[in-house]
Design an enzyme around this catalytic site. Structure first.
Site, PDB file in Angstrom:
ATOM      1  N   ASP A   1       0.820  -1.210   0.000  1.00  0.00           N
ATOM      2  CA  ASP A   1       0.000   0.000   0.000  1.00  0.00           C
ATOM      3  C   ASP A   1       0.856   1.263   0.000  1.00  0.00           C
ATOM      4  OD1 ASP A   1      -1.240  -0.903   3.277  1.00  0.00           O
ATOM      5  OD2 ASP A   1       0.652   0.011   2.713  1.00  0.00           O
TER       6      ASP A   1
ATOM      7  N   LYS B   1      -4.335   3.907  -2.013  1.00  0.00           N
ATOM      8  CA  LYS B   1      -5.240   4.892  -2.596  1.00  0.00           C
ATOM      9  C   LYS B   1      -4.950   5.030  -4.081  1.00  0.00           C
ATOM     10  CE  LYS B   1      -6.726   8.467   0.339  1.00  0.00           C
ATOM     11  NZ  LYS B   1      -6.479   9.748   1.006  1.00  0.00           N
TER      12      LYS B   1
ATOM     13  N   MET C   1      -3.075   8.837  12.141  1.00  0.00           N
ATOM     14  CA  MET C   1      -4.190   9.250  11.267  1.00  0.00           C
ATOM     15  C   MET C   1      -5.000  10.384  11.904  1.00  0.00           C
ATOM     16  SD  MET C   1      -5.484   5.413  10.232  1.00  0.00           S
ATOM     17  CE  MET C   1      -5.384   4.753  11.893  1.00  0.00           C
TER      18      MET C   1
HETATM   19  N1  SAH Z   1       0.778   0.177  10.468  1.00  0.00           N
HETATM   20  C1  SAH Z   1       1.319   1.525  10.460  1.00  0.00           C
HETATM   21  C2  SAH Z   1       0.248   2.582  10.694  1.00  0.00           C
HETATM   22  C3  SAH Z   1      -0.819   2.651   9.631  1.00  0.00           C
HETATM   23  S1  SAH Z   1      -1.966   3.938   9.929  1.00  0.00           S
HETATM   24  C4  SAH Z   1       2.431   1.625  11.513  1.00  0.00           C
HETATM   25  O1  SAH Z   1       2.592   0.723  12.322  1.00  0.00           O
HETATM   26  O2  SAH Z   1       3.136   2.629  11.503  1.00  0.00           O
HETATM   27  C5  SAH Z   1      -1.262   5.246   8.968  1.00  0.00           C
HETATM   28  C6  SAH Z   1      -0.790   6.363   9.881  1.00  0.00           C
HETATM   29  O3  SAH Z   1       0.492   6.033  10.394  1.00  0.00           O
HETATM   30  C7  SAH Z   1      -0.600   7.686   9.199  1.00  0.00           C
HETATM   31  O4  SAH Z   1      -1.822   8.393   9.098  1.00  0.00           O
HETATM   32  C8  SAH Z   1       0.357   8.373  10.146  1.00  0.00           C
HETATM   33  O5  SAH Z   1      -0.326   8.862  11.281  1.00  0.00           O
HETATM   34  C9  SAH Z   1       1.228   7.215  10.599  1.00  0.00           C
HETATM   35  N2  SAH Z   1       2.475   7.141   9.823  1.00  0.00           N
HETATM   36  C10 SAH Z   1       2.931   6.075   9.139  1.00  0.00           C
HETATM   37  N3  SAH Z   1       4.136   6.323   8.595  1.00  0.00           N
HETATM   38  C11 SAH Z   1       4.457   7.584   8.957  1.00  0.00           C
HETATM   39  C12 SAH Z   1       5.580   8.429   8.715  1.00  0.00           C
HETATM   40  N4  SAH Z   1       6.624   8.020   7.971  1.00  0.00           N
HETATM   41  N5  SAH Z   1       5.574   9.672   9.247  1.00  0.00           N
HETATM   42  C13 SAH Z   1       4.548  10.100   9.995  1.00  0.00           C
HETATM   43  N6  SAH Z   1       3.460   9.352  10.259  1.00  0.00           N
HETATM   44  C14 SAH Z   1       3.410   8.107   9.745  1.00  0.00           C
END
Ligand code: SAH
Length: 258
Positions: A45, A67, A180
């Site tokens: 994704d 998306k 998020m």
């Molecule tokens: N499974 C992922 C989270 C998925 S939800 C994890 O464990 O990190 C997606 C959210 O993760 C985004 O909306 C943001 O809030 C956060 N996120 C993921 N990668 C990020 C990054 N490189 N920088 C800032 N926020 C991030």
């Protein structure tokens, strides 16, 4: 030298649910790299970087389920079905997700759809955004002088945030990390303040953490909605006095330092 109890078997299809970490490809686990290199099919994704996909075999089939250009997501049922169908074809499928697949990643739901079909799977954990992005921002999630606990919270809230236990979050010695949450900052701010957190509580937004485009916007809880308006997705919202340590401990030099 493998301690893995699960050995991928080329005769049978199987799915490896793999965490890709928050951005920097060097944050992949050794096991994640092994699985990506040998996969027949990689279902990935939006948060997975090109550099990570470049590790795939040239013969691997890459399936994007994030998306689309028209901003619609591939429905979760459809993703589940792709995993089931490919595994039934005898493929080694890597389901590659940003961060850790079990933290706000719907990884559990995807595995449930495999479990009901008796298809084999494994989980390769990844560094979740809360851990990786704060590390790259020089913000320790706990610190003896600041925070004795930390909580990861979805910012994907119901309309008035009534699905969250706000009183349990509003403590000054507690670090809060919202995933998020960019669009919900006005609600997050209002709920935390009305439940007793000072409006002077330090907070930070980490945009594109652990990538060359990382930006850290810091301020007080009072300023959080205004900060959020300057930030883009993916961003992580961190609330708590540990965020002040960014000034002293920031070590990572992104290309676009601000
Ligand atoms: N499974 C992922 C989270 C998925 S939800 C994890 O464990 O990190 C997606 C959210 O993760 C985004 O909306 C943001 O809030 C956060 N996120 C993921 N990668 C990020 C990054 N490189 N920088 C800032 N926020 C991030």
């Amino acid at each position: 030298m493998s301690h893995s109890s699960f050995t991928p078997d080329n005769e049978l299809g199987f799915v490896s649910l793999v965490g890709a970490g928050p951005g920097d490809p060097d944050l992949l686990t050794v096991k994640a790299v092994k699985r990506i290199r040998t996969a027949d099919v990689i279902v990935f994704d939006r948060l997975v970087s090109q550099e990570i996909l470049d590790l795939a075999s040239p013969t691997a089939e890459l399936v994007y389920v994030g998306k689309k250009l028209d901003h619609h997501f591939v429905p979760q049922d459809e993703i589940n079905q792709i995993l089931v169908d490919q595994a039934k074809l005898g493929k080694h499928v890597v389901r590659l997700k940003g961060g850790d697949p079990f933290i706000f990643g719907r990884g559990g739901e995807e595995l449930q759809s495999l479990a009901v079909e008796n298809l084999p799977f494994e989980v390769v954990p990844g560094i979740t955004a809360a851990v990786g992005c704060t590390a790259y921002a020089g913000i320790p999630l706990t610190h003896r002088d600041h925070a004795q606990s930390v909580q990861f919270i979805t910012g994907h809230l119901k309309q008035h945030g009534e699905d969250i236990d706000w009183p349990s979050l509003a403590h000054s010695n507690h670090t809060l990390v919202f995933y998020m949450g960019l669009k919900q900052c006005p609600t997050i701010q209002a709920k935390l303040i009305s439940n007793g957190l000072a409006d002077s509580t330090p907070c930070a937004i980490i945009e594109r953490g652990a990538t060359p485009q990382q930006r850290v916007l810091s301020g007080s809880l009072q300023e959080l909605p205004a900060l959020a308006e300057q930030a883009e997705s993916p961003s992580l919202i961190v609330v708590g006095s540990v965020t002040e340590l960014h000034q002293q401990l920031a070590w990572f030099k992104p290309e676009l330092d601000v």
